[in-house]
Design a protein around this motif. Structure first.
Motif, PDB file in Angstrom:
ATOM      1  N   UNK A  17     -34.658  54.095 -17.436  1.00 14.06           N
ATOM      2  CA  UNK A  17     -35.307  52.875 -17.918  1.00 14.06           C
ATOM      3  C   UNK A  17     -35.421  52.347 -19.308  1.00 14.06           C
ATOM      4  N   UNK A  18     -35.394  53.704 -20.099  1.00  9.20           N
ATOM      5  CA  UNK A  18     -35.751  53.580 -21.541  1.00  9.20           C
ATOM      6  C   UNK A  18     -34.588  53.190 -22.190  1.00  9.20           C
ATOM      7  N   UNK A  19     -33.274  53.371 -21.578  1.00  4.24           N
ATOM      8  CA  UNK A  19     -32.077  52.842 -22.065  1.00  4.24           C
ATOM      9  C   UNK A  19     -31.812  51.570 -21.847  1.00  4.24           C
ATOM     10  N   UNK A  20     -32.246  51.028 -20.486  1.00  4.42           N
ATOM     11  CA  UNK A  20     -32.099  49.700 -20.297  1.00  4.42           C
ATOM     12  C   UNK A  20     -33.076  48.898 -20.970  1.00  4.42           C
ATOM     13  N   UNK A  21     -34.443  49.468 -21.384  1.00 10.45           N
ATOM     14  CA  UNK A  21     -35.358  48.579 -21.815  1.00 10.45           C
ATOM     15  C   UNK A  21     -34.987  48.329 -23.250  1.00 10.45           C
ATOM     16  N   UNK A  22     -34.028  49.416 -24.063  1.00 14.69           N
ATOM     17  CA  UNK A  22     -33.321  49.273 -25.314  1.00 14.69           C
ATOM     18  C   UNK A  22     -32.374  48.251 -25.249  1.00 14.69           C
ATOM     19  N   UNK A  23     -31.496  48.338 -24.289  1.00 17.91           N
ATOM     20  CA  UNK A  23     -30.379  47.260 -24.373  1.00 17.91           C
ATOM     21  C   UNK A  23     -31.155  45.890 -24.410  1.00 17.91           C
ATOM     22  N   UNK A  24     -32.217  45.526 -23.490  1.00 18.28           N
ATOM     23  CA  UNK A  24     -32.703  44.391 -23.603  1.00 18.28           C
ATOM     24  C   UNK A  24     -33.355  44.017 -24.992  1.00 18.28           C
ATOM     25  N   UNK A  25     -34.027  44.991 -25.498  1.00 17.78           N
ATOM     26  CA  UNK A  25     -34.555  44.852 -26.793  1.00 17.78           C
ATOM     27  C   UNK A  25     -33.351  44.322 -27.897  1.00 17.78           C
ATOM     28  N   UNK A  26     -32.291  45.102 -27.657  1.00 16.33           N
ATOM     29  CA  UNK A  26     -31.249  44.814 -28.645  1.00 16.33           C
ATOM     30  C   UNK A  26     -30.882  43.404 -28.353  1.00 16.33           C
ATOM     31  N   UNK A  27     -30.585  42.917 -27.214  1.00 13.40           N
ATOM     32  CA  UNK A  27     -30.089  41.367 -26.864  1.00 13.40           C
ATOM     33  C   UNK A  27     -31.090  40.523 -27.423  1.00 13.40           C
ATOM     34  N   UNK A  41     -25.732  53.544 -28.034  1.00 13.58           N
ATOM     35  CA  UNK A  41     -25.902  54.937 -28.140  1.00 13.58           C
ATOM     36  C   UNK A  41     -26.926  55.492 -29.448  1.00 13.58           C
ATOM     37  N   UNK A  42     -26.473  54.834 -30.399  1.00 11.22           N
ATOM     38  CA  UNK A  42     -27.194  55.189 -31.527  1.00 11.22           C
ATOM     39  C   UNK A  42     -28.629  54.964 -31.458  1.00 11.22           C
ATOM     40  N   UNK A  43     -29.001  53.794 -30.756  1.00 14.43           N
ATOM     41  CA  UNK A  43     -30.340  53.376 -30.811  1.00 14.43           C
ATOM     42  C   UNK A  43     -31.198  54.438 -29.662  1.00 14.43           C
ATOM     43  N   UNK A  44     -30.555  54.940 -28.824  1.00 12.12           N
ATOM     44  CA  UNK A  44     -31.209  55.901 -27.760  1.00 12.12           C
ATOM     45  C   UNK A  44     -30.763  57.269 -28.093  1.00 12.12           C
ATOM     46  N   UNK A  45     -30.038  57.542 -29.023  1.00  9.98           N
ATOM     47  CA  UNK A  45     -29.661  58.974 -29.235  1.00  9.98           C
ATOM     48  C   UNK A  45     -28.722  59.522 -28.129  1.00  9.98           C
ATOM     49  N   UNK A  46     -27.919  58.689 -27.827  1.00 12.59           N
ATOM     50  CA  UNK A  46     -26.733  59.366 -26.917  1.00 12.59           C
ATOM     51  C   UNK A  46     -25.413  58.723 -27.252  1.00 12.59           C
ATOM     52  N   UNK A  47     -24.194  59.599 -27.170  1.00 13.32           N
ATOM     53  CA  UNK A  47     -22.878  59.028 -27.513  1.00 13.32           C
ATOM     54  C   UNK A  47     -22.438  57.902 -26.614  1.00 13.32           C
ATOM     55  N   UNK A  48     -21.576  57.200 -26.912  1.00 11.78           N
ATOM     56  CA  UNK A  48     -20.933  56.286 -26.304  1.00 11.78           C
ATOM     57  C   UNK A  48     -20.561  56.617 -24.782  1.00 11.78           C
ATOM     58  N   UNK A  49     -19.881  58.037 -25.045  1.00 12.73           N
ATOM     59  CA  UNK A  49     -19.266  58.650 -24.003  1.00 12.73           C
ATOM     60  C   UNK A  49     -20.203  58.836 -22.980  1.00 12.73           C
ATOM     61  N   UNK A  50     -21.309  59.460 -23.251  1.00 13.80           N
ATOM     62  CA  UNK A  50     -22.355  59.822 -22.352  1.00 13.80           C
ATOM     63  C   UNK A  50     -23.130  58.666 -21.718  1.00 13.80           C
ATOM     64  N   UNK A  51     -23.094  57.443 -22.332  1.00 14.99           N
ATOM     65  CA  UNK A  51     -23.498  56.213 -21.714  1.00 14.99           C
ATOM     66  C   UNK A  51     -22.487  55.765 -20.696  1.00 14.99           C
ATOM     67  N   UNK A  52     -21.439  55.941 -21.048  1.00 14.77           N
ATOM     68  CA  UNK A  52     -20.240  55.655 -20.010  1.00 14.77           C
ATOM     69  C   UNK A  52     -20.173  56.594 -18.948  1.00 14.77           C
ATOM     70  N   UNK A  53     -20.690  57.709 -18.704  1.00 18.69           N
ATOM     71  CA  UNK A  53     -20.859  58.816 -17.928  1.00 18.69           C
ATOM     72  C   UNK A  53     -21.967  58.139 -16.905  1.00 18.69           C
ATOM     73  N   UNK A  54     -23.099  57.681 -17.521  1.00 21.62           N
ATOM     74  CA  UNK A  54     -23.991  57.003 -16.708  1.00 21.62           C
ATOM     75  C   UNK A  54     -23.785  55.620 -15.919  1.00 21.62           C
ATOM     76  N   UNK A  55     -23.122  54.802 -16.672  1.00 23.44           N
ATOM     77  CA  UNK A  55     -22.913  53.404 -16.354  1.00 23.44           C
ATOM     78  C   UNK A  55     -21.709  53.143 -16.016  1.00 23.44           C
ATOM     79  N   UNK A  56     -20.605  53.965 -16.509  1.00 23.10           N
ATOM     80  CA  UNK A  56     -19.238  53.610 -15.791  1.00 23.10           C
ATOM     81  C   UNK A  56     -18.650  52.611 -16.590  1.00 23.10           C
ATOM     82  N   UNK A  57     -19.045  51.351 -17.073  1.00 28.30           N
ATOM     83  CA  UNK A  57     -18.641  50.506 -17.770  1.00 28.30           C
ATOM     84  C   UNK A  57     -19.807  49.450 -18.390  1.00 28.30           C
ATOM     85  N   UNK A  58     -19.157  48.638 -19.337  1.00 24.45           N
ATOM     86  CA  UNK A  58     -20.338  47.826 -19.904  1.00 24.45           C
ATOM     87  C   UNK A  58     -20.874  46.808 -18.943  1.00 24.45           C
ATOM     88  N   UNK A  59     -20.057  46.246 -18.136  1.00 26.59           N
ATOM     89  CA  UNK A  59     -20.292  45.312 -16.866  1.00 26.59           C
ATOM     90  C   UNK A  59     -21.489  46.062 -16.163  1.00 26.59           C
TER      91      UNK A  59
END
Length: 208
Positions: A17-27, A41-59
């Protein structure tokens, strides 16, 4: 005698939820074009690869962010529509919540991007989008049906009326969200109020 290096501690990933809130705040602050996996990833302290592990794609990230934003809007919509007030007053509150605040409204910016990407979306993503749309539709149809049953509105088919009203709101909302010249939120709200007066007022009510 050499000593083994201490194992590196893994930094725990922030809650989803913190990642999603950060994404909405960036938008909201920087625009959708600045929302990349690397920047988030920089905003929430995670690598882009780590984010892709959780979300699979930007879509998938965008769709989950929309679902998170919609859950918050849904809770607010529920509070507005269940309060003790005339049905028309609650209908006006529904419209107020639906129409974007202005050009580049972050929620509508996200909706437009998800709609655009849905051209190539799979069935699961389409079903999830339909679920969001369905919640708005059911709440509106129930509100119109209540107004008819209470005698506040003229008799209409609530489901058909809700479908047509939402199509009107979507068209106006897109104009506001993209900043179409000659269309702003106050004008849209005025158009919609006039439409609702014409479509739902019982004969003689306006003159009473």
């Amino acid at each position: 005698m050499s000593t083994a290096p201490a194992p590196r501690r893994r930094t725990p990933a922030p809650p989803r939820e913190d990642v999603l809130a950060a994404a909405m705040e960036m938008i909201a602050e920087r625009g959708l074009e600045q929302l990349t996996m690397a920047a988030l990833g920089r905003e929430v302290g995670m690598s882009s690869g780590h984010l892709l592990y959780y979300f699979r794609s930007k879509d998938e990230l965008l769709l989950q962010t929309l679902e998170w934003s919609e859950s918050r809007l849904g809770a607010e919509r529920g509070r507005l529509l269940t309060r003790v007030a005339p049905v028309r007053e609650r209908l006006d509150a529904y419209v107020d919540l639906y129409v974007p605040d202005g050009h580049r409204d972050p929620h509508w910016t996200l909706w437009l991007e998800v709609w655009n990407r849905s051209l190539n979306a799979g069935e699961d993503a389409r079903d999830r989008q339909a679920a969001i749309e369905g919640a708005w539709h059911r709440d509106l149809a129930a509100l119109v049906a209540e107004g008819v049953s209470r005698g506040e509105f003229r008799p209409v088919d609530a489901d058909r009326f809700a479908a047509r009203l939402r199509a009107l709101l979507d068209g106006f909302s897109i104009h506001v969200a993209i900043g179409l010249r000659g269309t702003d939120r106050p004008q849209v709200m005025c158009h919609v109020r006039e439409f609702l007066d014409d479509a739902l007022n019982r004969p003689g009510l306006a003159d009473a």
